[in-house]
Design a protein around this motif. Structure first.
Motif, PDB file in Angstrom:
ATOM      1  N   UNK A 149      66.973  -3.950  44.757  1.00  0.00           N
ATOM      2  CA  UNK A 149      66.088  -2.956  45.368  1.00  0.00           C
ATOM      3  C   UNK A 149      65.691  -3.390  46.782  1.00  0.00           C
ATOM      4  N   UNK A 150      65.335  -4.657  46.946  1.00  0.00           N
ATOM      5  CA  UNK A 150      64.908  -5.138  48.264  1.00  0.00           C
ATOM      6  C   UNK A 150      66.052  -5.134  49.271  1.00  0.00           C
ATOM      7  N   UNK A 151      67.278  -5.309  48.801  1.00  0.00           N
ATOM      8  CA  UNK A 151      68.431  -5.304  49.697  1.00  0.00           C
ATOM      9  C   UNK A 151      68.943  -3.894  49.975  1.00  0.00           C
ATOM     10  N   UNK A 152      68.472  -2.901  49.234  1.00  0.00           N
ATOM     11  CA  UNK A 152      68.969  -1.534  49.381  1.00  0.00           C
ATOM     12  C   UNK A 152      68.287  -0.832  50.556  1.00  0.00           C
ATOM     13  N   UNK A 153      68.827   0.320  50.894  1.00  0.00           N
ATOM     14  CA  UNK A 153      68.241   1.151  51.942  1.00  0.00           C
ATOM     15  C   UNK A 153      67.251   2.161  51.366  1.00  0.00           C
ATOM     16  N   UNK A 154      67.134   2.214  50.051  1.00  0.00           N
ATOM     17  CA  UNK A 154      66.251   3.186  49.401  1.00  0.00           C
ATOM     18  C   UNK A 154      64.941   2.515  49.018  1.00  0.00           C
ATOM     19  N   UNK A 155      63.912   2.819  49.766  1.00  0.00           N
ATOM     20  CA  UNK A 155      62.583   2.278  49.486  1.00  0.00           C
ATOM     21  C   UNK A 155      61.609   3.431  49.334  1.00  0.00           C
TER      22      UNK A 155
END
Length: 55
Positions: free
Chosen positions: A30-36
């Motif tokens: 999650x932290x490495x993704x672009x979806x926050x």
């Protein structure tokens, strides 16, 4: 609650290693993704979860 090391120890004692591994991997992904989520989305989501929990 307490100092950071104590909190990590409490979580480490309460969570099985296999589950902790998958939980940590999910958090990392999650932290490495672009979806926050925005702060508003998180607050909205937390309220719906809290209201659905049995007392």
């Amino acid at each position: 609650m307490g100092i950071e090391t104590t909190c990590f120890n409490q979580v480490g004692n309460a969570v099985r290693p296999f589950f902790a591994f998958h939980l940590a991997r999910s958090v990392r992904d999650y932290l490495k993704s672009d979806f926050w989520f925005s702060v508003n989305e998180i607050e909205k989501h937390q309220l719906s979860i809290q209201s659905s929990l049995p007392l």
